[in-house]
Design a protein around this motif. Structure first.
Motif, mmCIF file in Angstrom:
data_model
loop_
_atom_site.group_PDB
_atom_site.id
_atom_site.type_symbol
_atom_site.label_atom_id
_atom_site.label_comp_id
_atom_site.label_asym_id
_atom_site.label_seq_id
_atom_site.Cartn_x
_atom_site.Cartn_y
_atom_site.Cartn_z
ATOM 1 N N LYS A 1 -25.655 -2.942 36.653
ATOM 2 C CA LYS A 1 -24.773 -1.782 36.491
ATOM 3 C C LYS A 1 -25.323 -0.744 35.540
ATOM 4 O O LYS A 1 -24.921 0.403 35.571
ATOM 5 C CB LYS A 1 -23.400 -2.238 36.004
ATOM 6 C CG LYS A 1 -22.670 -3.103 37.016
ATOM 7 C CD LYS A 1 -21.339 -3.539 36.469
ATOM 8 C CE LYS A 1 -20.647 -4.497 37.426
ATOM 9 N NZ LYS A 1 -19.413 -5.032 36.868
ATOM 10 N N PHE A 2 -26.226 -1.153 34.649
ATOM 11 C CA PHE A 2 -26.721 -0.217 33.630
ATOM 12 C C PHE A 2 -28.219 -0.112 33.698
ATOM 13 O O PHE A 2 -28.940 -0.931 34.061
ATOM 14 C CB PHE A 2 -26.311 -0.687 32.234
ATOM 15 C CG PHE A 2 -24.827 -0.708 32.033
ATOM 16 C CD1 PHE A 2 -24.153 0.465 31.753
ATOM 17 C CD2 PHE A 2 -24.104 -1.879 32.155
ATOM 18 C CE1 PHE A 2 -22.773 0.453 31.581
ATOM 19 C CE2 PHE A 2 -22.742 -1.896 31.981
ATOM 20 C CZ PHE A 2 -22.065 -0.736 31.693
ATOM 21 N N ASN B 1 -23.576 -8.058 34.493
ATOM 22 C CA ASN B 1 -23.596 -6.591 34.472
ATOM 23 C C ASN B 1 -25.007 -6.016 34.527
ATOM 24 O O ASN B 1 -25.165 -4.801 34.411
ATOM 25 C CB ASN B 1 -22.880 -6.070 33.225
ATOM 26 C CG ASN B 1 -21.412 -6.405 33.238
ATOM 27 O OD1 ASN B 1 -20.795 -6.437 34.289
ATOM 28 N ND2 ASN B 1 -20.854 -6.675 32.090
ATOM 29 N N GLU C 1 -21.018 -6.205 26.266
ATOM 30 C CA GLU C 1 -20.799 -6.659 27.639
ATOM 31 C C GLU C 1 -21.703 -5.948 28.650
ATOM 32 O O GLU C 1 -21.957 -6.461 29.736
ATOM 33 C CB GLU C 1 -19.328 -6.483 28.027
ATOM 34 C CG GLU C 1 -18.377 -7.439 27.325
ATOM 35 C CD GLU C 1 -18.107 -7.109 25.856
ATOM 36 O OE1 GLU C 1 -17.581 -7.983 25.148
ATOM 37 O OE2 GLU C 1 -18.426 -5.984 25.404
ATOM 38 N N ARG C 2 -22.217 -4.785 28.271
ATOM 39 C CA ARG C 2 -23.152 -4.073 29.156
ATOM 40 C C ARG C 2 -24.352 -4.953 29.508
ATOM 41 O O ARG C 2 -24.959 -4.804 30.560
ATOM 42 C CB ARG C 2 -23.719 -2.828 28.471
ATOM 43 C CG ARG C 2 -22.749 -1.811 28.009
ATOM 44 C CD ARG C 2 -23.562 -0.715 27.279
ATOM 45 N NE ARG C 2 -22.818 -0.028 26.267
ATOM 46 C CZ ARG C 2 -22.175 1.111 26.454
ATOM 47 N NH1 ARG C 2 -22.166 1.680 27.624
ATOM 48 N NH2 ARG C 2 -21.535 1.680 25.452
ATOM 49 N N GLU D 1 -27.437 -4.657 22.629
ATOM 50 C CA GLU D 1 -26.602 -3.460 22.434
ATOM 51 C C GLU D 1 -26.888 -2.813 21.081
ATOM 52 O O GLU D 1 -26.946 -1.585 20.969
ATOM 53 C CB GLU D 1 -25.117 -3.822 22.575
ATOM 54 C CG GLU D 1 -24.179 -2.659 22.409
ATOM 55 C CD GLU D 1 -24.215 -1.603 23.511
ATOM 56 O OE1 GLU D 1 -23.286 -0.765 23.549
ATOM 57 O OE2 GLU D 1 -25.160 -1.566 24.327
ATOM 58 N N TRP E 1 -25.037 5.466 30.331
ATOM 59 C CA TRP E 1 -24.245 4.591 29.478
ATOM 60 C C TRP E 1 -22.843 5.163 29.285
ATOM 61 O O TRP E 1 -22.656 6.055 28.467
ATOM 62 C CB TRP E 1 -24.909 4.428 28.100
ATOM 63 C CG TRP E 1 -26.333 3.999 28.172
ATOM 64 C CD1 TRP E 1 -27.429 4.788 28.054
ATOM 65 C CD2 TRP E 1 -26.812 2.677 28.389
ATOM 66 N NE1 TRP E 1 -28.557 4.042 28.184
ATOM 67 C CE2 TRP E 1 -28.210 2.731 28.382
ATOM 68 C CE3 TRP E 1 -26.181 1.443 28.581
ATOM 69 C CZ2 TRP E 1 -28.996 1.609 28.577
ATOM 70 C CZ3 TRP E 1 -26.969 0.325 28.763
ATOM 71 C CH2 TRP E 1 -28.360 0.414 28.759
#
Length: 115
Positions: free
Chosen positions: A114-115, A111, A105-106, A48, A96
């Motif tokens: 999801k990204f 996850n 947490e991304r 991140e 994002w």
């Protein structure tokens, strides 16, 4: 930059410290290359920080053959340089949610799709 973001997000810092403490207890106080893979939150924190402050300003690629995007009609000719601005992509709300916030947490394994 990781220290900066953790310093400004004490809740994230606390969660990372808890993860490290668990590993230290489990491994009798030894952190090795092999057991670093047991730190998914640390990995997420690093990713991140790199998303927010990428060490690469942009990526450049030279087109190997003529290319046309059928929907838009965009044409890129062989030999042209294509510049991809990392900062713009990494801060794009389309990809994002809350792109300017530090949300490790991304990058947690659950996850990843999801990204």
């Amino acid at each position: 930059m990781l220290s900066y973001y953790l310093g400004n997000n004490p809740d994230k810092q606390k969660k990372l410290i808890e993860e490290l403490d668990e590993l230290m207890e489990k491994s009798e106080g030894k952190i090795t290359h092999d057991n670093l893979s047991e730190l998914p939150y640390m990995n997420a924190c690093i990713h991140e920080a790199l998303r927010l402050v990428s060490p690469m300003i942009r990526v450049e690629r030279v087109c190997a053959e003529d290319w046309k995007h059928e929907e838009s009609g965009l044409i890129i000719k062989k030999g042209w340089t294509v510049v991809i601005p990392n900062h713009s992509i990494h801060r794009n709300e389309k990809y994002w949610p809350e792109p300017h916030k530090y949300i490790p947490e991304r990058f947690m394994p659950e996850n990843k799709d999801k990204f």
